[in-house]
Design a protein around this motif. Sequence first.
Motif, PDB file in Angstrom:
ATOM      1  N   HIS A 275       0.753  -1.165  -0.034  1.00 47.29           N
ATOM      2  CA  HIS A 275      -0.048  -0.067   0.031  1.00 47.29           C
ATOM      3  C   HIS A 275       1.098   1.218   0.221  1.00 47.29           C
ATOM      4  N   TYR A 276       1.903   1.386   0.926  1.00 47.30           N
ATOM      5  CA  TYR A 276       2.871   2.425   0.812  1.00 47.30           C
ATOM      6  C   TYR A 276       3.557   2.692  -0.490  1.00 47.30           C
ATOM      7  N   ALA A 277       3.890   1.528  -1.114  1.00 45.31           N
ATOM      8  CA  ALA A 277       4.726   1.889  -2.416  1.00 45.31           C
ATOM      9  C   ALA A 277       3.517   2.423  -3.627  1.00 45.31           C
ATOM     10  N   TRP A 278       2.260   1.887  -3.399  1.00 49.47           N
ATOM     11  CA  TRP A 278       1.436   2.490  -4.591  1.00 49.47           C
ATOM     12  C   TRP A 278       1.321   4.149  -4.386  1.00 49.47           C
ATOM     13  N   HIS A 279       1.210   4.417  -3.256  1.00 43.32           N
ATOM     14  CA  HIS A 279       1.299   5.929  -3.042  1.00 43.32           C
ATOM     15  C   HIS A 279       2.456   6.791  -2.619  1.00 43.32           C
ATOM     16  N   PHE A 280       3.571   6.099  -2.639  1.00 41.09           N
ATOM     17  CA  PHE A 280       4.856   6.596  -2.903  1.00 41.09           C
ATOM     18  C   PHE A 280       5.155   6.893  -4.090  1.00 41.09           C
ATOM     19  N   HIS A 281       4.819   6.192  -5.058  1.00 41.93           N
ATOM     20  CA  HIS A 281       5.052   6.314  -6.671  1.00 41.93           C
ATOM     21  C   HIS A 281       4.152   7.881  -6.631  1.00 41.93           C
ATOM     22  N   ALA A 282       2.808   7.724  -6.314  1.00 44.08           N
ATOM     23  CA  ALA A 282       1.802   8.822  -6.696  1.00 44.08           C
ATOM     24  C   ALA A 282       2.240   9.834  -6.174  1.00 44.08           C
ATOM     25  N   VAL A 283       2.633  10.156  -5.021  1.00 46.08           N
ATOM     26  CA  VAL A 283       3.029  11.091  -4.057  1.00 46.08           C
ATOM     27  C   VAL A 283       4.310  11.807  -4.208  1.00 46.08           C
ATOM     28  N   SER A 284       5.098  10.955  -3.444  1.00 47.43           N
ATOM     29  CA  SER A 284       6.424  11.321  -3.418  1.00 47.43           C
ATOM     30  C   SER A 284       7.450  11.414  -4.661  1.00 47.43           C
ATOM     31  N   MET A 285       7.247  10.434  -5.547  1.00 48.40           N
ATOM     32  CA  MET A 285       7.911  10.333  -6.771  1.00 48.40           C
ATOM     33  C   MET A 285       7.510  11.373  -7.692  1.00 48.40           C
ATOM     34  N   LEU A 286       6.252  11.711  -7.789  1.00 49.51           N
ATOM     35  CA  LEU A 286       5.646  12.808  -8.418  1.00 49.51           C
ATOM     36  C   LEU A 286       6.112  14.279  -8.105  1.00 49.51           C
ATOM     37  N   THR A 287       5.967  14.371  -6.661  1.00 48.50           N
ATOM     38  CA  THR A 287       6.879  15.617  -6.182  1.00 48.50           C
ATOM     39  C   THR A 287       7.968  15.791  -6.637  1.00 48.50           C
ATOM     40  N   ALA A 288       8.905  14.767  -6.713  1.00 52.35           N
ATOM     41  CA  ALA A 288      10.371  14.995  -7.190  1.00 52.35           C
ATOM     42  C   ALA A 288      10.627  15.283  -8.477  1.00 52.35           C
ATOM     43  N   ALA A 289       9.653  14.673  -9.219  1.00 50.52           N
ATOM     44  CA  ALA A 289       9.323  14.988 -10.814  1.00 50.52           C
ATOM     45  C   ALA A 289       9.024  16.421 -11.196  1.00 50.52           C
ATOM     46  N   LEU A 290       8.232  17.019 -10.253  1.00 50.44           N
ATOM     47  CA  LEU A 290       7.603  18.390 -10.439  1.00 50.44           C
ATOM     48  C   LEU A 290       8.354  19.483 -10.029  1.00 50.44           C
ATOM     49  N   LEU A 291       9.579  19.232  -9.711  1.00 54.62           N
ATOM     50  CA  LEU A 291      10.509  20.409  -9.005  1.00 54.62           C
ATOM     51  C   LEU A 291      11.764  20.491  -9.798  1.00 54.62           C
ATOM     52  N   PRO A 292      12.179  21.632  -9.828  1.00 56.69           N
ATOM     53  CA  PRO A 292      13.313  21.803 -10.792  1.00 56.69           C
ATOM     54  C   PRO A 292      14.514  20.969 -10.489  1.00 56.69           C
ATOM     55  N   GLU A 293      15.289  20.754 -11.606  1.00 55.69           N
ATOM     56  CA  GLU A 293      16.320  19.829 -11.521  1.00 55.69           C
ATOM     57  C   GLU A 293      17.360  20.576 -10.343  1.00 55.69           C
ATOM     58  N   GLY A 294      17.801  19.597  -9.838  1.00 58.85           N
ATOM     59  CA  GLY A 294      18.746  19.893  -8.478  1.00 58.85           C
ATOM     60  C   GLY A 294      18.281  20.366  -7.338  1.00 58.85           C
ATOM     61  N   THR A 295      16.948  20.288  -7.168  1.00 59.46           N
ATOM     62  CA  THR A 295      16.503  20.788  -5.743  1.00 59.46           C
ATOM     63  C   THR A 295      16.791  19.641  -4.845  1.00 59.46           C
ATOM     64  N   GLU A 296      17.187  20.163  -3.458  1.00 58.66           N
ATOM     65  CA  GLU A 296      17.568  19.300  -2.384  1.00 58.66           C
ATOM     66  C   GLU A 296      16.358  18.787  -1.882  1.00 58.66           C
ATOM     67  N   LEU A 297      16.266  17.647  -1.698  1.00 62.27           N
ATOM     68  CA  LEU A 297      14.874  16.845  -1.233  1.00 62.27           C
ATOM     69  C   LEU A 297      15.308  16.230   0.230  1.00 62.27           C
ATOM     70  N   TYR A 298      14.335  16.693   1.389  1.00 66.07           N
ATOM     71  CA  TYR A 298      14.583  15.946   2.590  1.00 66.07           C
ATOM     72  C   TYR A 298      13.245  15.615   3.023  1.00 66.07           C
TER      73      TYR A 298
END
Length: 682
Positions: A275-298
């Motif tokens: 369940h976590y993985a399904w939403h990890f891709h939909a939420v966390s991975m998508l956030t990383a993809a929408l941000l500018p390249e090089g953004t520091e993520l924590y």
Amino acid sequence: MGSFAYKLRFVLKPGHLEEQRLQDLLAFCREAQIDEVMFFIDPMNLRHVTEAEAAAWLDAIARAKPAVEALGVAVSINPLNTMIHDSAGNQLLPDQPFRRMVDVRGTESQVAVCPLCPEWRAYIVARYRQYAALRPRTLWLEDDFRFHNHAPLEWGGCFCEAHMQLYAQRAGVDSLERESFLAGVLAPGDPHPYRQVWLDCCRSTIVELAALLEQVIHDVAPQAKVGLMSSDPAVHAAEARDWHGLMAALSGPGGEPAVIVRPHLPAYMETSGMHYAWHFHAVSMLTAALLPEGTELYPELENVPYTRFAKSDRFQQYQLETALLLGSSGITLNIVDMAGNGIYKTEQAERWLKPLKPYLQAVAGMPLQQHNMQGVQVLVNELSAYTLHTGGDASMAGLYPQETFWSSLLSAYGIANRFVTQLPGNTEPVAIAGQVLRNISNEQIASLFANNCVLLDGLAVEVLVERGLGRLCGAKRVRWHELQSYEQIGNNGHCAGMDHGILRPYLSMAPCLEVEYEADAATVLTTVCRPDGEALFPGMVIANEGVLILPYRQENPYGLLNPQRRAIIQQFLAWRSAISPLMAVSQAPHVAVYGYRTQDEQIVAIANHSLDDVYELELSGLPAAGNWKMHHCACPEGQALDTEQQDGKLIIKNKIPFMSTVVIRCCNPTSAPGQNQVMNCP
């Protein structure tokens, strides 16, 4: 070795066993290898703190700051409130004449503010000036810095009189009523002009506020970074979040990258890895993809209620390991309660934080950034709320895009994929879900289908037919059904070790799209049947030789998980892709693979999201030869990978423990093998 920072969120309550709490904190920082402490400001107080209240907390932080920094640990400030998360029975104070937020039903919040209110803007600027005076490493904006989710309001706002006047001005009319404006925003069919008015106002307001706060922060503390906490990107889309615009607004003087981001990790309490993985891709991975390249993520590791009653040590470790897949530079640790109890010594979080860190640092030094990812290209667009058609209901959720479905499904099936925000290139397959195609022209869509093999869900097929482009997937007419049914594998075929296979029992039913295909356009892979065996219409289809159609909506996606469906999709991709995609082809449900390629090396991260250990894993789509090395938490520096090559596949014989990750890498790999010309299933 790279850097992976532990950022601990902590409450140092003024005058409440302050020295004891500080000493316990210092000991924990040493033992758990904490790099930064994010001190809260009055976190039990869900209202707008006064200057005097903030000063008491800042004084306590100032007293602790020298001792914390003497350990080499940085000090940051995490005010809990900007617009306010939840009114929680509070009221504005007598000297706080703030205009309050109004929701979609006309209900006025008791505490949450309208972000246009000049009195509140003056207040929040003053508070951030006060916070910045302590010269923190990072000064955070909480995830209440948004229009949505200000309980107990329905959805959020703002629909106050000032906003309604602004909307009317933007719409070119004298006045607007909330009900008629919302009816326009959520109207079915082609978006009403009010939709753009709403989204434009939200989009510009948040960026404008960000720029205002950046200026005061860097006026006082030029070296400080601004930290932005975020939520679900699909919900942010309903207020047209400008991810790149926000990053630019929060950057330092001259545009220096002085902003870091805390993406949401979608579990405040322990859940299953699947369940976590399904939403990890939909939420966390998508956030990383929408941000500018090089953004520091924590990303956030947030536990409610902050002890192992919320999450086990193993689940927390799993969240940190999978956070690496975002290209993260560290993690924010919300593992200490917000009541001021300090470190729970009996929790002993240092027992797993310290030994895990070398592995996190080793992988953080690898190029696991979004722009290096390979795999099926999943098309998304942050502006989809401007173009999508709602279902005609009165809910703001009608503006949430549904574009991440393929990423979650393909990952569960062991198929590498990545989000793309621009039109994809012509080499890797493209997966399209929801209404994302409404953002691009007919000519661009035609070119995409001419140059790529494509995966479509039912919503995407519906959009093509509606736009007169059904020929691109062989479709003439479509119709949605909700019925008790199953899918029969075509031609009584043998698939995934099963003869005469049946997919998706009716109890996991999602709305299904009946597609009438052009003559000779479709190869029917499965047929939708009634429980009595009556064949109704095609299910999964290969259209025009290069388009795979999965004709469902997304209400119950877990019902689509099936070993036979996985085999069909994997074999279609092997057959039709110009370059074979990276896939885990042995039977290993919920073991996801993530491919990264630079000029000098090939890296594969493998995440076992299941509760089963994997003892052998076959991967296709990798270089035909190369010296592979494997990194994992027990061997961060890497060890020789136990492999063999068979029929163009790399067989990994090392154990991959449940709910964990391993990373394999190969320097100077030879080119990947070509496509597989044989499709055996169905």
